[in-house]
Scaffold this motif. Sequence first.
Motif, mmCIF file in Angstrom:
data_model
loop_
_atom_site.group_PDB
_atom_site.id
_atom_site.type_symbol
_atom_site.label_atom_id
_atom_site.label_comp_id
_atom_site.label_asym_id
_atom_site.label_seq_id
_atom_site.Cartn_x
_atom_site.Cartn_y
_atom_site.Cartn_z
ATOM 1 N N ALA A 157 14.102 25.584 34.870
ATOM 2 C CA ALA A 157 13.079 24.723 34.276
ATOM 3 C C ALA A 157 12.497 25.359 33.017
ATOM 4 C CB ALA A 157 11.975 24.451 35.289
ATOM 5 N N ALA A 158 12.398 26.684 33.013
ATOM 6 C CA ALA A 158 11.838 27.383 31.856
ATOM 7 C C ALA A 158 12.756 27.330 30.648
ATOM 8 C CB ALA A 158 11.542 28.835 32.227
ATOM 9 N N GLY A 159 14.061 27.126 30.892
ATOM 10 C CA GLY A 159 15.002 27.057 29.776
ATOM 11 C C GLY A 159 15.005 28.342 28.982
ATOM 12 N N ASP A 160 15.100 28.215 27.648
ATOM 13 C CA ASP A 160 15.136 29.411 26.798
ATOM 14 C C ASP A 160 13.969 29.448 25.829
ATOM 15 O OD1 ASP A 160 15.825 27.348 25.130
ATOM 16 O OD2 ASP A 160 17.785 28.141 24.574
ATOM 17 N N GLY A 161 12.908 28.684 26.129
ATOM 18 C CA GLY A 161 11.763 28.632 25.227
ATOM 19 C C GLY A 161 10.523 29.306 25.786
ATOM 20 N N LEU A 162 9.409 29.060 25.123
ATOM 21 C CA LEU A 162 8.115 29.615 25.504
ATOM 22 C C LEU A 162 7.674 29.102 26.868
ATOM 23 C CD1 LEU A 162 5.285 30.936 24.785
ATOM 24 C CD2 LEU A 162 4.697 28.686 23.829
ATOM 25 N N THR A 185 6.840 34.672 27.990
ATOM 26 C CA THR A 185 5.738 34.037 28.707
ATOM 27 C C THR A 185 4.411 34.549 28.167
ATOM 28 O OG1 THR A 185 7.017 33.773 30.745
ATOM 29 C CG2 THR A 185 4.629 33.775 30.968
ATOM 30 N N ALA A 186 3.445 33.647 28.022
ATOM 31 C CA ALA A 186 2.098 34.025 27.587
ATOM 32 C C ALA A 186 1.084 33.532 28.604
ATOM 33 C CB ALA A 186 1.793 33.424 26.213
ATOM 34 N N GLY A 223 8.020 31.059 20.937
ATOM 35 C CA GLY A 223 7.683 32.245 21.708
ATOM 36 C C GLY A 223 6.208 32.553 21.594
ATOM 37 N N PRO A 224 5.731 33.585 22.280
ATOM 38 C CA PRO A 224 4.294 33.906 22.279
ATOM 39 C C PRO A 224 3.728 34.188 20.891
ATOM 40 C CG PRO A 224 5.364 34.973 24.136
ATOM 41 C CD PRO A 224 6.462 34.391 23.281
ATOM 42 N N ALA A 225 4.454 34.928 20.051
ATOM 43 C CA ALA A 225 3.926 35.228 18.719
ATOM 44 C C ALA A 225 3.716 33.944 17.920
ATOM 45 C CB ALA A 225 4.873 36.170 17.979
ATOM 46 N N GLU A 226 4.657 33.017 18.024
ATOM 47 C CA GLU A 226 4.524 31.736 17.318
ATOM 48 C C GLU A 226 3.385 30.906 17.914
ATOM 49 O OE1 GLU A 226 7.255 32.987 18.533
ATOM 50 O OE2 GLU A 226 8.601 33.311 16.830
ATOM 51 N N GLN A 248 7.488 42.127 30.880
ATOM 52 C CA GLN A 248 6.081 41.785 31.081
ATOM 53 C C GLN A 248 5.696 40.628 30.164
ATOM 54 O OE1 GLN A 248 4.007 45.478 30.307
ATOM 55 N NE2 GLN A 248 4.140 46.111 32.446
ATOM 56 N N ALA A 249 4.694 39.845 30.604
ATOM 57 C CA ALA A 249 4.224 38.710 29.822
ATOM 58 C C ALA A 249 3.209 39.148 28.768
ATOM 59 C CB ALA A 249 3.592 37.677 30.749
#
Length: 260
Positions: A157-162, A185-186, A223-226, A248-249
């Motif tokens: 379900a998470a796929g390859d994205g944020l 993950t954030a 991703g988290p930075a974006e 780690q997240a």
Amino acid sequence: MLVLLPPSEGKASSGRGAPLKLESLSLPALTEARETVLGELVELCAGDEDKAREVLGLSEGLRGEVAKNAELRTAGARPAGEIYTGVLYDALDLATLDPAARRRAARSLLVFSGLWGAVRVTDRIPSYRCSMGVRLPGLGALGAFWRAPMAAALPEAAGDGLVLDLRSAAYATAWKPKGEVAGRTATVRVLHAPTRKVVSHFNKATKGRIVRSLLSAGTAPSGPAELVEALRELGYEVEAQAPAKAGQAWVMDVLVEEIH
């Protein structure tokens, strides 16, 4: 982007729709586990009402929730996004999103549940009462019960994205992102800007607004930075901590002036 949400303790009534069809829910890998929890909950609530109320942690004023749980297989079902209410969902206000934002919500929002494991906001479910902290007599703690089924279903379900994880602690016990999924993950804390203390009630409202802002803007950070940059562009004050090591997240602090 996949957004992980907690459910709400309070829920809207089931209404008069067609009853639940477990096989129609998203994440079909969870169907067997859902049937197991549903069967245990219905059996518990159809029996000794006082015992059921004790197990579910319900006050005398919520005694009617036991009878409601006993009828879950035949009760009307509505989209989960209409069933869940409360501070976060009031702030998210799915019903007033524009059509494009509602489509994004259907794709990206996943609500964790002690009964269903996790559902999309478009999945049709009846109103129920069963938190992740409940220990059902035949299954034990639901957070622990769900770990294996969720570990099998959630990475896909998470796929390859944020992955934006806005769950409360009880619901985070059911699935913890690992490996490379954790690295994208954030998690979010909402802090009172002057004191840097965690806020409670306003925490839920702020998380609801964050999700609404992202859906309305059509923002799709990879991703988290974006995500940090996207939230800053949307007017949020954000401080981020990249993970100290792989697996780690990220931890993001959203700073707010109001705490009521």
